[in-house]
Enzyme design. Sequence first.
Site, PDB file in Angstrom:
ATOM      1  CG  HIS A  28      -1.647  -0.893   1.992  1.00  0.00           C
ATOM      2  ND1 HIS A  28      -3.256  -1.312   1.341  1.00  0.00           N
ATOM      3  CD2 HIS A  28      -1.580  -2.184   1.923  1.00  0.00           C
ATOM      4  CE1 HIS A  28      -3.614  -2.039   1.823  1.00  0.00           C
ATOM      5  NE2 HIS A  28      -2.409  -3.425   2.694  1.00  0.00           N
ATOM      6  CD  GLU A  75      -0.831   1.389   4.670  1.00  0.00           C
ATOM      7  OE1 GLU A  75      -0.318   1.570   3.717  1.00  0.00           O
ATOM      8  OE2 GLU A  75      -1.783   1.110   4.796  1.00  0.00           O
ATOM      9  CG  HIS A 120      -5.311  -1.197  -1.471  1.00  0.00           C
ATOM     10  ND1 HIS A 120      -5.574  -0.393   0.118  1.00  0.00           N
ATOM     11  CD2 HIS A 120      -6.314  -2.378  -0.426  1.00  0.00           C
ATOM     12  CE1 HIS A 120      -6.091  -0.251   0.621  1.00  0.00           C
ATOM     13  NE2 HIS A 120      -7.314  -1.885  -0.036  1.00  0.00           N
ATOM     14  CG  ASP A 127      -3.501   1.610  -2.063  1.00  0.00           C
ATOM     15  OD1 ASP A 127      -4.446   2.231  -1.658  1.00  0.00           O
ATOM     16  OD2 ASP A 127      -2.786   1.204  -0.565  1.00  0.00           O
TER      17      ASP A 127
END
Length: 231
Positions: free
Chosen positions: A24, A89, A131, A141
């Site tokens: 992400h 992330e 994602h 993303d």
Amino acid sequence: MKIIQTPSQNFDERRQPLSMLVLHYTGMETGQAALSRMCDPDAKVAAHYMVEEDGRVFQLVDEGKRAWHAGVGSWCGLEDINSRSIGVEIVNGGHDYGLPDFPDVQILAVVKLCKEIVGRHAINADNIIGHSDISPGRKLDPGEKFPWKRLAENEIGLWPVSDEGALSVGHLHMLSDIGYGISEQPDAQEVRDFMVAFQQRWMPENVTGEACVDTLARVFQIADLYRKFRN
């Protein structure tokens, strides 16, 4: 690799076997803002790891737990991606903040972290996804600036040997051969959503949302790549 432990409460127990890695971008103004949100129990969102722009790596959730990072989505016909995946992330403002470039030091850290995760859990290259791959139209993303080819060169995910377009033109439903959850009879908006998701990953210089000949040729090429890998 040095990992900074920053525990979040936003997780529960896995309900399915772990088989995927989902990448992400944070989509927030700063990494600290993203970290604070993922540690906020009211936000009910967190990934297992966050990689800062300077290469620092934070762990929020134990890999054995189901972190709340993916939301609704599917890959290869499978749902509950949170249960099946580890989420990473990567700090980047995303499309809302001009989609900045990913610093080299950050990508080096992402590569090292992902290689360790893939090695620990024997995650197959065809299950390393963004994602947007699992939630076209809902998520964008990690975006078209994310260097998927560079990751594949480091044995993280797949990339065709040549970037030249395929000689054969595919069709939309070949997306399902890759893993995308496109409907049997998609409407115009769904086609656009899936084209954007596909182009962001496989044709980052041509994110138009159009199912043009060049894109469908690339669909054929990537579907063939995934079929051969799985066989």
